[in-house]
Enzyme design. Structure first.
Site, mmCIF file in Angstrom:
data_model
loop_
_atom_site.group_PDB
_atom_site.id
_atom_site.type_symbol
_atom_site.label_atom_id
_atom_site.label_comp_id
_atom_site.label_asym_id
_atom_site.label_seq_id
_atom_site.Cartn_x
_atom_site.Cartn_y
_atom_site.Cartn_z
ATOM 1 N N GLN A 16 0.776 -1.242 0.000
ATOM 2 C CA GLN A 16 0.000 0.000 0.000
ATOM 3 C C GLN A 16 0.808 1.293 0.000
ATOM 4 O O GLN A 16 0.467 2.239 -0.707
ATOM 5 C CB GLN A 16 -0.954 0.012 1.217
ATOM 6 C CG GLN A 16 -1.839 1.227 1.235
ATOM 7 C CD GLN A 16 -2.784 1.304 2.429
ATOM 8 O OE1 GLN A 16 -3.332 2.344 2.692
ATOM 9 N NE2 GLN A 16 -2.991 0.221 3.136
ATOM 10 N N GLU A 138 1.399 -1.282 8.397
ATOM 11 C CA GLU A 138 0.582 -0.167 8.890
ATOM 12 C C GLU A 138 0.501 -0.033 10.414
ATOM 13 O O GLU A 138 0.891 0.969 10.992
ATOM 14 C CB GLU A 138 -0.837 -0.329 8.312
ATOM 15 C CG GLU A 138 -1.863 0.652 8.846
ATOM 16 C CD GLU A 138 -1.614 2.076 8.395
ATOM 17 O OE1 GLU A 138 -1.325 2.284 7.220
ATOM 18 O OE2 GLU A 138 -1.717 2.991 9.248
ATOM 19 N N ASP A 167 0.676 3.687 6.050
ATOM 20 C CA ASP A 167 0.924 3.314 4.655
ATOM 21 C C ASP A 167 0.642 4.473 3.705
ATOM 22 O O ASP A 167 1.541 5.041 3.101
ATOM 23 C CB ASP A 167 0.028 2.130 4.272
ATOM 24 C CG ASP A 167 0.580 0.813 4.791
ATOM 25 O OD1 ASP A 167 1.776 0.758 5.116
ATOM 26 O OD2 ASP A 167 -0.183 -0.163 4.874
ATOM 27 N N GLY A 246 -7.431 20.630 19.059
ATOM 28 C CA GLY A 246 -7.019 22.032 18.936
ATOM 29 C C GLY A 246 -7.301 22.885 20.151
ATOM 30 O O GLY A 246 -7.129 24.090 20.110
ATOM 31 N N GLY A 247 -7.769 22.296 21.226
ATOM 32 C CA GLY A 247 -8.004 23.082 22.424
ATOM 33 C C GLY A 247 -9.441 23.570 22.561
ATOM 34 O O GLY A 247 -9.808 24.163 23.565
HETATM 35 N N1 COA Z 1 11.906 -10.073 -9.256
HETATM 36 C C1 COA Z 1 12.587 -10.850 -8.397
HETATM 37 N N2 COA Z 1 12.509 -10.732 -7.060
HETATM 38 C C2 COA Z 1 11.681 -9.783 -6.585
HETATM 39 C C3 COA Z 1 10.948 -8.931 -7.430
HETATM 40 C C4 COA Z 1 11.090 -9.100 -8.839
HETATM 41 N N3 COA Z 1 10.426 -8.345 -9.714
HETATM 42 N N4 COA Z 1 10.217 -8.095 -6.661
HETATM 43 C C5 COA Z 1 10.490 -8.405 -5.380
HETATM 44 N N5 COA Z 1 11.375 -9.423 -5.329
HETATM 45 C C6 COA Z 1 11.955 -10.059 -4.140
HETATM 46 C C7 COA Z 1 12.755 -9.103 -3.295
HETATM 47 O O1 COA Z 1 14.013 -8.868 -3.870
HETATM 48 C C8 COA Z 1 12.835 -9.864 -1.987
HETATM 49 O O2 COA Z 1 13.839 -10.854 -2.081
HETATM 50 P P1 COA Z 1 14.984 -11.048 -0.942
HETATM 51 O O3 COA Z 1 14.235 -11.274 0.333
HETATM 52 O O4 COA Z 1 15.719 -12.238 -1.429
HETATM 53 O O5 COA Z 1 15.787 -9.825 -0.891
HETATM 54 C C9 COA Z 1 11.495 -10.583 -1.951
HETATM 55 O O6 COA Z 1 10.929 -10.453 -3.274
HETATM 56 C C10 COA Z 1 10.498 -10.103 -0.940
HETATM 57 O O7 COA Z 1 10.472 -8.684 -0.869
HETATM 58 P P2 COA Z 1 10.091 -7.973 0.505
HETATM 59 O O8 COA Z 1 10.066 -6.519 0.305
HETATM 60 O O9 COA Z 1 10.967 -8.494 1.592
HETATM 61 O O10 COA Z 1 8.573 -8.489 0.693
HETATM 62 P P3 COA Z 1 7.870 -9.132 1.973
HETATM 63 O O11 COA Z 1 6.531 -9.548 1.502
HETATM 64 O O12 COA Z 1 8.704 -10.151 2.620
HETATM 65 O O13 COA Z 1 7.727 -7.882 2.978
HETATM 66 C C11 COA Z 1 7.001 -5.676 3.611
HETATM 67 C C12 COA Z 1 6.721 -6.940 2.787
HETATM 68 C C13 COA Z 1 5.957 -4.637 3.216
HETATM 69 C C14 COA Z 1 6.893 -5.979 5.092
HETATM 70 C C15 COA Z 1 8.424 -5.155 3.288
HETATM 71 O O14 COA Z 1 8.541 -5.007 1.897
HETATM 72 C C16 COA Z 1 8.754 -3.843 3.981
HETATM 73 O O15 COA Z 1 9.053 -3.791 5.180
HETATM 74 N N6 COA Z 1 8.728 -2.733 3.226
HETATM 75 C C17 COA Z 1 9.090 -1.434 3.719
HETATM 76 C C18 COA Z 1 8.013 -0.854 4.592
HETATM 77 C C19 COA Z 1 6.677 -0.784 3.912
HETATM 78 O O16 COA Z 1 6.504 -0.199 2.865
HETATM 79 N N7 COA Z 1 5.673 -1.342 4.585
HETATM 80 C C20 COA Z 1 4.286 -1.122 4.267
HETATM 81 C C21 COA Z 1 3.748 -1.928 3.220
HETATM 82 S S1 COA Z 1 2.130 -1.353 2.873
#
Ligand code: COA
Length: 423
Positions: A16, A138, A167, A246-247
């Site tokens: 998001q 979030e 988010d 806001g008070g």
């Molecule tokens: N091709 C190949 N690999 C891809 C890819 C693509 N097009 N797109 C994503 N990936 C891989 C990433 O490189 C990662 O691999 P790695 O773990 O080997 O480095 C993997 O997919 C997973 O990505 P990740 O971002 O860790 O996803 P997740 O589902 O495990 O975590 C979040 C999700 C949101 C918790 C995390 O991305 C995060 O903390 N983001 C920052 C904060 C944020 O925006 N949070 C709010 C989300 S609404």
């Protein structure tokens, strides 16, 4: 012409926070190219599915005005294509877990080498420090940014809010950083790194609670209901129920029909400037001059009594009648609107704040349009792309690969199955 026409955005976002940001850039006219993992795509495509086989509302409502390319950024050919995209684009936006982009081989240093004019914008849960490596969603941000500890009632547990301030709130902050960096690039010719941490963005939205933290150090927060009720303060900004920040004393009060309708309530503020009008409207004209009621400080320990009396009056009216009666007198009130009521508000469709969008897999659905209106840059909400819908188009038209090169890229497994024009 659109405000950001000509700006190309490499959209490496998911879920998001990041998609909120790139959707705004798309609405302002940028060409947003969403890079998704072949065959999988943004995880939200398949989250909270309501129409089997179709992209979820979670995905469609956050990914309007984008093109989708399937690309495996861990495959060697995929990395070459990604490098070409970085060369071509003005902005790269990502919200991967900390370190994910580096692990793909695309550190900020490498990205700058490829394209010194690029603006790289990242969302992470926390800024540099103890928690910088955490994955964050979030509600974690709402808790870490001070929102949860200051939301709820004084005698209840911390609460998260329905507004996605962690988010979508961070996506908005990042978007502002990006357009600011684009503006600076006009003068310097250089790109830069823009970061927005979810904790920081939530805290920015909780600024008034940090204000109160410091005021608390010099005495009780007199405008909080808790003060009038004689409840002692602790050492941190407390939860203030529905008090206005806001008070000005304010509360949520029952309206006619509250017994059966969970949203038959109004917000009611007794601003000092309109106190006399409030007294007249509720039938307590003596309170205008009576000792203990005539001045705002004198009223502080009687807020419960005052609001109970106002509620006796609001309970005889619908929330809309309260609005219609109070507004002409400048008494600030606000009906508690349900999502159903909002989704049926014709006025919001007229301004484009709500839009009906047609989608080939799911038919028509309602979405929230662009909340920011520019008089010289109209927003047309275009449905979200299907996974890999524009892979061939982006490889050919944007990156200039020939048909045979595109076939070779597909054969390497770097992109998903190419879709024919008919698909
Ligand atoms: N091709 C190949 N690999 C891809 C890819 C693509 N097009 N797109 C994503 N990936 C891989 C990433 O490189 C990662 O691999 P790695 O773990 O080997 O480095 C993997 O997919 C997973 O990505 P990740 O971002 O860790 O996803 P997740 O589902 O495990 O975590 C979040 C999700 C949101 C918790 C995390 O991305 C995060 O903390 N983001 C920052 C904060 C944020 O925006 N949070 C709010 C989300 S609404």
């Amino acid at each position: 012409m659109k405000a950001l026409e000509g700006i190309k955005v490499l959209d490496f976002t998911h879920v998001q926070s990041g998609p909120t940001c790139t959707q705004l850039l798309g609405w302002f006219g940028a060409d947003v190219i969403k890079v998704e993992r072949p065959g999988v795509g943004d995880a939200t495509r398949q989250q909270l599915v309501d129409v089997p086989g179709a992209d979820s509302l979670y995905f469609t409502m956050l990914n309007h005005n984008k093109r989708s390319i399937e690309l495996n950024s861990k495959n060697e050919t995929g990395k070459e294509v990604l490098t070409r995209l970085i060369e071509t684009c003005d902005v790269l936006v990502e919200n991967f877990a900390p370190g994910a982009l580096d692990r793909m081989g695309f550190s900020w240093e490498r990205i700058q080498e490829i394209n010194p004019r690029i603006i790289m914008a990242s969302i992470k849960g926390f800024g540099p420090g103890k928690y910088q490596d955490c994955k964050v969603y979030e509600n974690v941000a709402q808790c870490a940014g001070g929102s949860a500890s200051t939301t709820g009632f004084v005698d209840g547990p911390p609460l998260v809010t329905g507004a996605q301030i962690g988010d979508s709130g961070t996506g908005l902050h990042l978007c502002l950083g990006i357009v600011t960096a684009l503006f600076q690039r006009e003068k310097t010719g250089r790109g830069q790194k823009v970061t927005a941490a979810m904790q920081d963005s939530v805290l920015n939205l909780c600024r008034v609670k940090m204000r109160d933290q410091q005021r608390l150090e010099v005495g009780p927060l007199k405008e909080y209901s808790q003060f009038g009720e004689g409840l002692p303060f602790g050492d941190a900004t407390p939860r203030a129920g529905n008090d206005s920040g806001g008070g000005q004393p304010g509360r949520i009060l029952k309206c006619k029909g509250w017994e059966n309708d969970p949203n038959a309530y109004t917000y009611f503020i007794i601003q000092a400037a309109v106190w006399e009008k409030v007294c007249d409207v509720i039938g307590e004209p003596d309170w205008k001059t009576e000792e203990g009621f005539a001045t705002p400080p004198a009223r502080l320990d009687k807020l419960n009594r005052i609001f109970e009396r106002i509620e006796e009056w609001t309970m005889t009216k619908t929330k809309y009648e309260v609005m219609d009666l109070c507004n002409p007198m400048d008494i600030p009130v606000g009906p508690i609107l349900s999502m159903k009521e909002i989704s049926e508000d014709k006025g919001l469709y007229a301004t484009g704040t709500l839009v009906k969008v047609d989608h080939p897999e799911r038919g028509e659905y309602v979405s929230v349009g662009c909340p920011i209106k520019l008089s010289d840059s109209d927003v047309e909400v275009v449905r979200s792309p299907l996974l890999g819908e524009h892979t061939t188009e982006i490889l050919g038209d944007v990156l200039g690969y020939s048909d045979s090169e595109i076939e070779a890229i597909a054969a390497s497994g770097a992109v998903g199955k190419l879709k024919s024009a008919a698909e």
